[in-house]
Scaffold this active site. Structure first.
Site, mmCIF file in Angstrom:
data_model
loop_
_atom_site.group_PDB
_atom_site.id
_atom_site.type_symbol
_atom_site.label_atom_id
_atom_site.label_comp_id
_atom_site.label_asym_id
_atom_site.label_seq_id
_atom_site.Cartn_x
_atom_site.Cartn_y
_atom_site.Cartn_z
ATOM 1 N N CYS A 28 31.855 -44.154 -40.464
ATOM 2 C CA CYS A 28 30.820 -44.815 -39.643
ATOM 3 C C CYS A 28 31.468 -45.641 -38.530
ATOM 4 C CB CYS A 28 29.963 -45.726 -40.522
ATOM 5 S SG CYS A 28 28.832 -46.744 -39.542
ATOM 6 N N LYS A 55 21.673 -43.278 -51.643
ATOM 7 C CA LYS A 55 22.142 -44.671 -51.680
ATOM 8 C C LYS A 55 21.961 -45.318 -53.045
ATOM 9 C CE LYS A 55 21.005 -45.099 -46.850
ATOM 10 N NZ LYS A 55 19.990 -45.407 -45.883
ATOM 11 N N VAL A 68 25.218 -49.495 -43.274
ATOM 12 C CA VAL A 68 26.528 -50.119 -43.193
ATOM 13 C C VAL A 68 26.817 -50.348 -41.709
ATOM 14 C CG1 VAL A 68 27.377 -49.065 -45.304
ATOM 15 C CG2 VAL A 68 27.739 -47.865 -43.143
ATOM 16 N N GLU A 80 24.347 -55.626 -39.708
ATOM 17 C CA GLU A 80 24.323 -55.294 -38.273
ATOM 18 C C GLU A 80 25.737 -55.535 -37.731
ATOM 19 O OE1 GLU A 80 22.442 -53.906 -35.795
ATOM 20 O OE2 GLU A 80 21.211 -53.267 -37.467
ATOM 21 N N SER A 81 26.345 -54.457 -37.213
ATOM 22 C CA SER A 81 27.769 -54.541 -36.872
ATOM 23 C C SER A 81 28.131 -55.728 -35.970
ATOM 24 C CB SER A 81 28.253 -53.225 -36.250
ATOM 25 O OG SER A 81 27.499 -52.896 -35.112
HETATM 26 N N1 LIG Z 1 22.603 -51.008 -35.585
HETATM 27 C C1 LIG Z 1 23.427 -50.788 -36.759
HETATM 28 C C2 LIG Z 1 23.701 -49.303 -36.889
HETATM 29 C C3 LIG Z 1 24.505 -48.972 -38.130
HETATM 30 C C4 LIG Z 1 24.367 -47.513 -38.529
HETATM 31 O O1 LIG Z 1 23.665 -46.732 -37.866
HETATM 32 N N2 LIG Z 1 25.043 -47.130 -39.640
HETATM 33 C C5 LIG Z 1 24.801 -45.824 -40.177
HETATM 34 C C6 LIG Z 1 26.096 -45.113 -40.567
HETATM 35 S S1 LIG Z 1 27.102 -44.711 -39.187
HETATM 36 C C7 LIG Z 1 23.999 -45.990 -41.450
HETATM 37 O O2 LIG Z 1 24.211 -46.910 -42.207
HETATM 38 N N3 LIG Z 1 23.089 -45.059 -41.700
HETATM 39 C C8 LIG Z 1 22.301 -45.028 -42.894
HETATM 40 C C9 LIG Z 1 20.858 -44.832 -42.593
HETATM 41 O O3 LIG Z 1 20.479 -44.854 -41.417
HETATM 42 O O4 LIG Z 1 20.100 -44.620 -43.526
HETATM 43 C C10 LIG Z 1 24.717 -51.585 -36.641
HETATM 44 O O5 LIG Z 1 25.145 -51.838 -35.509
HETATM 45 O O6 LIG Z 1 25.272 -51.978 -37.668
#
Ligand SMILES: N[C@@H](CCC(=O)N[C@@H](CS)C(=O)NCC(=O)O)C(=O)O
Length: 240
Positions: A28, A55, A68, A80-81
Site C-alpha cells: 500500500c 479483513k 491502512v 489516514e496517511s
Molecule cells: N486516504 C487514505 C487512503 C488509504 C488507502 O486507500 N488504503 C488502501 C490500501 S492501499 C486500503 O486500506 N484499502 C482498503 C479498503 O479500501 O477497503 C489514506 O491516505 O490513508
C-alpha cells in the site's frame, strides 16, 4: 509476530503496553508514507499486516473505514496517511520533518493536496485504462510538469537541501511510476523528460528510509497483477 497478512477470523495479536503498532499492507503506497516516516525518525514500532480483502474483525473494530495505514498505541488509534505522519512528527519531535515556518508548511500542504487530487487518481486511471484515457494522461503530464518546476525551485528535494516530510508524502507513487511504462511511456521521468523530477527520484533512491521500505518494480508488478486478477497476494516473498 509475522509479516504475513492477518485474515478475517484470525486471532488478535496482543498489544504490548506502550508499544506503537502500525496496521499496514506491504504494497500500500499510503501505508508506505507512514513506514517512511517511522524509518526516517527511527521510531520503535511493530507492524501488523492485514488482509484488506478479508479483513480481520478486530481491525474493523479499530478503524471502521477498514483502511491502512492505522496506528495504535495503548488506547489511541490514528488513521489516514497524512494524519498519521503529522501525528508521528508531533509525538516524536526528534529530527523534525515538517517545516517550522508556517508559510512553508502551508505551501507544502498545498502541494501535497494538489498531488492527491491531480496525480494519484490519474496515475491509477492511466494504469486501469492502459493509457487509453487521454484526459487522465494529459492531467498527469501537466501535474508532473508542475512538480518538475517546483522541485527545481526548491533544491535537491522538495524539502530543500534535506529530505523532508513532503518528499516522503510524494515518493510511494514515484517508486511505482515504472508500472506505467507500457501504458504511458512518455510519462516516465528521465534525464530528458521532467529532468529535475528525475534527479529527485535518483536522490530519493539513496535515502536510507526509501531503501528500507522499497520493493522493486517486478515485485510491484506481481502484486498489481494479482490485484487485477481479484486475488491480491499480500504475502509475495513470504510464502514459505
Ligand atoms: N486516504 C487514505 C487512503 C488509504 C488507502 O486507500 N488504503 C488502501 C490500501 S492501499 C486500503 O486500506 N484499502 C482498503 C479498503 O479500501 O477497503 C489514506 O491516505 O490513508
Amino acid at each position: 509476530m509475522t509479516e504475513k497478512s492477518y485474515p478475517k477470523g484470525s486471532a488478535f495479536p496482543p498489544l504490548t503496553k506502550g508499544k506503537l503498532r502500525l496496521y499496514s499492507m506491504r504494497f500500500c503506497p499510503f501505508a508506505q508514507r507512514t513506514r517512511l516516516v517511522l524509518a526516517q525518525k527511527r521510531i520503535p514500532h511493530e507492524t501488523v499486516n492485514v488482509d484488506l480483502k478479508e479483513k480481520p474483525e478486530w481491525f474493523l473494530e479499530r478503524n471502521p473505514l477498514g483502511m491502512v495505514p492505522t496506528l495504535e498505541q495503548d488506547d489511541k488509534v490514528v488513521y489516514e496517511s497524512l494524519i498519521t505522519c503529522d501525528y508521528l512528527d508531533d509525538v516524536y519531535p526528534q529530527n523534525r520533518l515538517t517545516p517550522a515556518d508556517p508559510y512553508r508548511k502551508a505551501q507544502d500542504a498545498m502541494l501535497v493536496d494538489y498531488y492527491g487530487s491531480k496525480c494519484i487518481p490519474n496515475y491509477y486511471k492511466v494504469m486501469r485504462t492502459e493509457g487509453k484515457d487521454e484526459e487522465a494522461k494529459e492531467t498527469l503530464t501537466k501535474a508532473l510538469q508542475k512538480l518538475d518546476e517546483e522541485v527545481s525551485k526548491r533544491g535537491k528535494f522538495f524539502g530543500g537541501e534535506q529530505v523532508a516530510m513532503i518528499d516522503f508524502m510524494l515518493w510511494p507513487w514515484f517508486e511505482r511510476i515504472g508500472l506505467l511504462k507500457s501504458a504511458a511511456p512518455d510519462l516516465l521521468p528521465s534525464a530528458t523528460k521532467f529532468p529535475k523530477l528525475f534527479a529527485w527520484t535518483q536522490a530519493m533512491l539513496q535515502e536510507p528510509a526509501v531503501k528500507a521500505t522499497l520493493f522493486d518494480l517486478d515485485t510491484h508488478m506481481i502484486f498489481v497483477q494479482s490485484y487485477k486478477d481479484g486475488k491480491p497476494n499480500y504475502d509475495i516473498g513470504l510464502e514459505r
